[in-house]
Design a protein around this motif. Structure first.
Motif: not given
Length: 92
Positions: A37-63
């Motif tokens: 998120r702190e890389l220049e490209y993603f500061r300018e395009h924040p919609q192009m990165c994320g931390n996606s929740l793994v659906e149904g994961d009992h530990l609520q891990r993210h990718i």
């Protein structure tokens, strides 16, 4: 220097208690996401990165992810494994 920055990032990540099979795995995914998120490209395009929740994961891990759009129809995909595997999984 780039080599020093790589060592710094790896040292930070190795210090995380992000052991496989625990909610603490998110410490690593959060670290990677905040780095992306702190890389220049993603500061300018924040919609192009994320931390996606793994659906149904009992530990609520993210990718964490980031997508950089180019001028070609070709795609380059980089992926990796970033949680900590217990040494007991391998024996002595």
């Amino acid at each position: 220097m780039i080599e020093e920055r790589i060592v710094e990032l790896m040292t930070d990540m190795v210090a995380l208690k992000s052991r496989t099979g625990t909610k603490e795995e998110n410490l690593a995914s959060d670290y990677i996401f905040h780095f992306i998120r702190e890389l220049e490209y993603f500061r300018e395009h924040p919609q192009m990165c994320g931390n996606s929740l793994v659906e149904g994961d009992h530990l609520q891990r993210h990718i964490p992810y980031g997508l950089i759009e180019g001028n070609s129809k070709n795609t380059v995909l980089l992926m990796g494994h970033f949680d900590v595997v217990d040494e007991g999984d391998y024996g002595d």
